[in-house]
Design a protein around this motif. Structure first.
Motif, PDB file in Angstrom:
ATOM      1  N   HIS A 162     -11.167  50.200  -9.738  1.00 39.20           N
ATOM      2  CA  HIS A 162     -11.048  50.256  -8.273  1.00 39.20           C
ATOM      3  C   HIS A 162     -11.466  48.936  -7.625  1.00 39.20           C
ATOM      4  CE1 HIS A 162     -10.570  54.571  -8.977  1.00 39.20           C
ATOM      5  NE2 HIS A 162     -10.036  54.614  -7.772  1.00 39.20           N
ATOM      6  N   LEU A 163     -12.415  48.240  -8.230  1.00 40.84           N
ATOM      7  CA  LEU A 163     -12.806  46.922  -7.705  1.00 40.84           C
ATOM      8  C   LEU A 163     -11.661  45.925  -7.863  1.00 40.84           C
ATOM      9  CD1 LEU A 163     -16.511  46.617  -8.959  1.00 40.84           C
ATOM     10  CD2 LEU A 163     -15.746  46.739  -6.578  1.00 40.84           C
ATOM     11  N   GLN A 164     -10.954  46.002  -8.979  1.00 41.43           N
ATOM     12  CA  GLN A 164      -9.806  45.117  -9.182  1.00 41.43           C
ATOM     13  C   GLN A 164      -8.705  45.410  -8.151  1.00 41.43           C
ATOM     14  OE1 GLN A 164      -8.492  45.366 -13.266  1.00 41.43           O
ATOM     15  NE2 GLN A 164     -10.533  44.884 -14.069  1.00 41.43           N
ATOM     16  N   LEU A 165      -8.484  46.695  -7.872  1.00 38.63           N
ATOM     17  CA  LEU A 165      -7.495  47.068  -6.851  1.00 38.63           C
ATOM     18  C   LEU A 165      -7.914  46.547  -5.476  1.00 38.63           C
ATOM     19  CD1 LEU A 165      -6.733  50.769  -7.913  1.00 38.63           C
ATOM     20  CD2 LEU A 165      -5.170  48.803  -8.045  1.00 38.63           C
ATOM     21  N   ALA A 166      -9.226  46.662  -5.181  1.00 35.12           N
ATOM     22  CA  ALA A 166      -9.732  46.182  -3.890  1.00 35.12           C
ATOM     23  C   ALA A 166      -9.536  44.680  -3.758  1.00 35.12           C
ATOM     24  CB  ALA A 166     -11.210  46.537  -3.758  1.00 35.12           C
ATOM     25  N   LEU A 170      -7.430  42.743  -0.902  1.00 33.71           N
ATOM     26  CA  LEU A 170      -8.086  41.717  -0.081  1.00 33.71           C
ATOM     27  C   LEU A 170      -7.329  40.391  -0.154  1.00 33.71           C
ATOM     28  CD1 LEU A 170     -11.842  42.460  -0.885  1.00 33.71           C
ATOM     29  CD2 LEU A 170     -10.778  42.562   1.381  1.00 33.71           C
ATOM     30  N   LYS A 171      -6.771  40.107  -1.319  1.00 31.78           N
ATOM     31  CA  LYS A 171      -5.995  38.876  -1.467  1.00 31.78           C
ATOM     32  C   LYS A 171      -4.759  38.915  -0.560  1.00 31.78           C
ATOM     33  CE  LYS A 171      -3.841  35.922  -4.944  1.00 31.78           C
ATOM     34  NZ  LYS A 171      -3.474  35.765  -6.385  1.00 31.78           N
ATOM     35  N   LYS A 172      -4.096  40.054  -0.541  1.00 29.98           N
ATOM     36  CA  LYS A 172      -2.924  40.203   0.337  1.00 29.98           C
ATOM     37  C   LYS A 172      -3.329  40.118   1.805  1.00 29.98           C
ATOM     38  CE  LYS A 172      -0.204  43.046  -2.856  1.00 29.98           C
ATOM     39  NZ  LYS A 172       0.381  44.385  -3.119  1.00 29.98           N
ATOM     40  N   LEU A 173      -4.481  40.746   2.123  1.00 26.78           N
ATOM     41  CA  LEU A 173      -4.960  40.728   3.499  1.00 26.78           C
ATOM     42  C   LEU A 173      -5.331  39.310   3.933  1.00 26.78           C
ATOM     43  CD1 LEU A 173      -5.501  42.689   5.837  1.00 26.78           C
ATOM     44  CD2 LEU A 173      -7.851  42.929   4.995  1.00 26.78           C
ATOM     45  N   ALA A 174      -5.904  38.551   3.012  1.00 30.66           N
ATOM     46  CA  ALA A 174      -6.291  37.166   3.315  1.00 30.66           C
ATOM     47  C   ALA A 174      -5.072  36.298   3.580  1.00 30.66           C
ATOM     48  CB  ALA A 174      -7.101  36.584   2.150  1.00 30.66           C
ATOM     49  N   VAL A 186     -16.107  40.514   2.908  1.00 33.82           N
ATOM     50  CA  VAL A 186     -15.869  41.699   2.057  1.00 33.82           C
ATOM     51  C   VAL A 186     -15.498  41.263   0.642  1.00 33.82           C
ATOM     52  CG1 VAL A 186     -14.369  43.702   1.701  1.00 33.82           C
ATOM     53  CG2 VAL A 186     -15.182  43.150   4.007  1.00 33.82           C
ATOM     54  N   ARG A 187     -14.699  40.198   0.542  1.00 33.24           N
ATOM     55  CA  ARG A 187     -14.301  39.690  -0.780  1.00 33.24           C
ATOM     56  C   ARG A 187     -15.524  39.273  -1.590  1.00 33.24           C
ATOM     57  NH1 ARG A 187     -13.649  35.267  -3.495  1.00 33.24           N
ATOM     58  NH2 ARG A 187     -14.414  33.991  -1.779  1.00 33.24           N
ATOM     59  N   GLU A 188     -16.461  38.592  -0.942  1.00 37.37           N
ATOM     60  CA  GLU A 188     -17.688  38.165  -1.635  1.00 37.37           C
ATOM     61  C   GLU A 188     -18.505  39.369  -2.093  1.00 37.37           C
ATOM     62  OE1 GLU A 188     -19.829  35.573   0.923  1.00 37.37           O
ATOM     63  OE2 GLU A 188     -18.377  33.920   0.767  1.00 37.37           O
ATOM     64  N   SER A 189     -18.568  40.408  -1.253  1.00 37.10           N
ATOM     65  CA  SER A 189     -19.304  41.627  -1.623  1.00 37.10           C
ATOM     66  C   SER A 189     -18.666  42.311  -2.833  1.00 37.10           C
ATOM     67  CB  SER A 189     -19.354  42.600  -0.445  1.00 37.10           C
ATOM     68  OG  SER A 189     -20.089  42.050   0.628  1.00 37.10           O
ATOM     69  N   VAL A 190     -17.325  42.353  -2.841  1.00 34.02           N
ATOM     70  CA  VAL A 190     -16.623  42.959  -3.974  1.00 34.02           C
ATOM     71  C   VAL A 190     -16.867  42.158  -5.250  1.00 34.02           C
ATOM     72  CG1 VAL A 190     -14.335  43.498  -4.919  1.00 34.02           C
ATOM     73  CG2 VAL A 190     -14.868  44.064  -2.541  1.00 34.02           C
ATOM     74  N   GLU A 191     -16.902  40.825  -5.131  1.00 35.94           N
ATOM     75  CA  GLU A 191     -17.171  39.976  -6.298  1.00 35.94           C
ATOM     76  C   GLU A 191     -18.576  40.235  -6.861  1.00 35.94           C
ATOM     77  OE1 GLU A 191     -16.506  35.961  -5.134  1.00 35.94           O
ATOM     78  OE2 GLU A 191     -14.354  36.021  -5.581  1.00 35.94           O
ATOM     79  N   ILE A 192     -19.543  40.428  -5.957  1.00 37.60           N
ATOM     80  CA  ILE A 192     -20.911  40.738  -6.391  1.00 37.60           C
ATOM     81  C   ILE A 192     -20.937  42.068  -7.144  1.00 37.60           C
ATOM     82  CG2 ILE A 192     -23.228  41.351  -5.591  1.00 37.60           C
ATOM     83  CD1 ILE A 192     -22.786  39.297  -3.305  1.00 37.60           C
TER      84      ILE A 192
END
Length: 375
Positions: A162-166, A170-174, A186-192
Motif C-alpha cells: 500500500h505504501l508503494q501504491l501511495a 503521489l508521483k502522479k499528483l506531483a 506527504v511524500r516525505e512521510s510515506v518515505e519515512i
C-alpha cells in the motif's frame, strides 16, 4: 689388568643391553597409551612423541615445532615455565579438526627447560555438550522466530504494497501540482514509513539468519576486499557520527577460504556495534595480519566498553543493552565465524573500548593439507 678391563667391558655391555631392553619396554608402554605424550624443549623442538601423538597431530618424519602444530602453545609453555603445571585447551585443524585438552608439565634437567605435554582428544565430549546446548537454544529460537515471522511478516508485506501504491499516486499528483508543498510533505512521510517497514523486515530477517544453518559458498577470497566494500557502504553513516576508521594491513595478506558475502555481513555487524558504542564520535582501528595458520583481523573501538556481566552474556541470543537492539548481532557474528572454521576473541572493559578479533584459516594451509594426504 687385561682381565679386569675385559670384565669391565662385559659388565658395561650387559648393562647397555639391559638399558636397551628397559627403553624398548618403556617405549612400548608409551606407545600403548591412548593419550598423546610429547616431550619438547623451550624452543618447541620435539624430543620425543609417542605413536598416538603422531596420529593425533600428524607428526611425520620431518622435524617440526610443537608451536607450529598447536598455535598458542608457546604462550602456554611460557606460563608453565613460571609455575609447575598448566592446563590448556587447543583446537587443531590438521590432520583433522579436533579439540584437545593439554597438561603441560615443566622439567629442569639443567639444559634450559624441558616440557612434557599430555594431550587428550575431547572433541566428542565438547561437541556433544555444545550440540545439546545449541539444539535447545535453536529449538526455542525457532518457535519464537516462526511466531514473529507469521505475526509481523504478513501485515508488513501488505503495508509495504500500500505504501508503494501511495508513492505512485503521489508521483502522479506531483506531476499535476508541481511545487506543491503539501504533496511533497506527504511524500516525505510515506518515505519515512517505507523506511521503517524495511527496518522491521530487517529485524525479521536477522531472527531467521540466526536460526538457519549457514551453508557458505566457499572460495579463495581476499579478506580485505569485502572489508573495503563494507566501509564504503558505511561511509556516510561514519561521517555523520564523527567516527574515523584507520585500516592497517600487513602486505601481502594471504587469501582465506571463505564466503565473501558472509564476510561482508560479519564486518558490517562488527563495525555497526563499534559505531553504536561511540555516541559522541571516536576511532575504529582495523588491523589485519597473518601467521602460519590464520589470517587475523581485529576491530578496536574507543567506545564505552563492556562490563564483566555483559562479557559473560555477549553471545547469548537476545541479550542487548540497546533500547532498539534485537540482541542477535553477536550470535550471527559467532555463527559466521564458526561456519568458516574460525575463531573469535573479544577484549573489553568499561570506558576502555572493545577489541573484536576474528581469525580465519589460511586458504593455502587447507590446500597443503590435501596434498599431504594425497595418495
Amino acid at each position: 689388568m687385561a682381565a679386569a678391563d675385559g670384565d669391565s667391558i662385559a659388565n658395561l655391555l650387559r648393562k647397555n643391553k639391559r638399558l636397551s631392553r628397559e627403553l624398548s619396554r618403556m617405549e612400548t608402554v608409551f606407545n600403548a597409551i591412548r593419550s598423546a605424550i610429547v616431550v619438547c624443549d623451550c624452543a618447541g623442538e620435539i624430543i620425543f612423541a609417542n605413536s598416538y601423538a603422531g596420529d593425533l597431530l600428524g607428526i611425520g618424519a620431518a622435524d617440526v615445532s610443537i608451536f607450529k602444530l598447536l598455535p598458542g602453545m608457546d604462550a602456554a609453555v611460557s606460563d608453565a615455565a613460571r609455575g609447575s603445571y598448566a592446563l590448556r585447551e587447543f583446537e587443531i585443524s590438521y590432520p583433522e579438526r579436533k579439540m584437545l585438552s593439554a597438561q603441560i608439565i615443566p622439567f629442569d634437567f639443567g639444559d634450559g627447560g624441558t616440557f612434557a605435554l599430555i594431550l587428550n582428544d575431547v572433541t566428542r565430549e565438547k561437541l556433544s555438550t555444545e550440540e545439546r546446548i545449541e539444539s535447545e537454544k535453536l529449538s526455542s529460537l525457532l518457535n519464537l522466530a516462526s511466531g514473529v515471522a507469521h505475526e509481523i511478516g504478513n501485515p508488513l508485506n501488505s503495508i509495504n504494497i500500500h505504501l508503494q501504491l501511495a508513492m505512485r499516486r503521489l508521483k502522479k499528483l506531483a506531476e499535476k501540482l508541481p511545487g506543491d508543498g503539501l504533496v511533497e510533505g506527504v511524500r516525505e512521510s510515506v518515505e519515512i514509513c517505507s523506511s521503517e517497514v524495511s527496518r522491521l523486515d530487517s529485524i525479521i530477517e536477522n531472527f531467521l539468519k540466526a536460526l538457519r544453518p549457514m551453508r557458505p559458498d566457499m572460495a579463495d577470497c581476499d579478506p580485505i576486499k569485502p572489508l573495503a566494500e563494507t566501509l564504503k557502504t558505511l561511509d556516510a553513516e561514519l561521517e555523520n557520527l564523527g567516527v574515523s576508521v584507520a585500516v592497517n594491513v600487513d602486505a601481502p595478506l594471504p587469501t582465506v577460504y571463505a564466503d565473501a558475502n558472509l564476510l561482508k555481513q560479519l564486518y558490517f555487524n562488527i563495525l555497526h556495534n563499534a559505531m553504536e558504542a561511540m555516541d559522541a564520535g571516536g576511532d575504529i582501528t582495523v588491523r589485519a595480519l597473518a601467521d602460519d595458520d590464520f589470517v587475523k583481523i581485529s576491530f578496536a573501538d574507543t567506545g564505552c566498553g563492556i562490563d564483566e556481566d555483559g562479557m559473560s552474556k555477549l553471545f547469548q541470543p537476545y541479550y542487548t543493552t540497546k533500547t532498539d537492539g534485537h540482541g542477535l548481532g553477536m550470535t550471527i557474528i559467532q555463527a559466521i565465524v564458526r561456519a568458516h572454521g574460525g575463531k573469535i576473541d573479544v577484549e573489553s572493559g568499561p570506558d576502555r573500548g572493545t577489541t573484536v578479533t576474528v581469525s580465519f584459516p589460511r586458504a593455502h594451509r587447507r590446500i597443503r593439507t590435501l596434498r599431504q594426504n594425497a595418495p
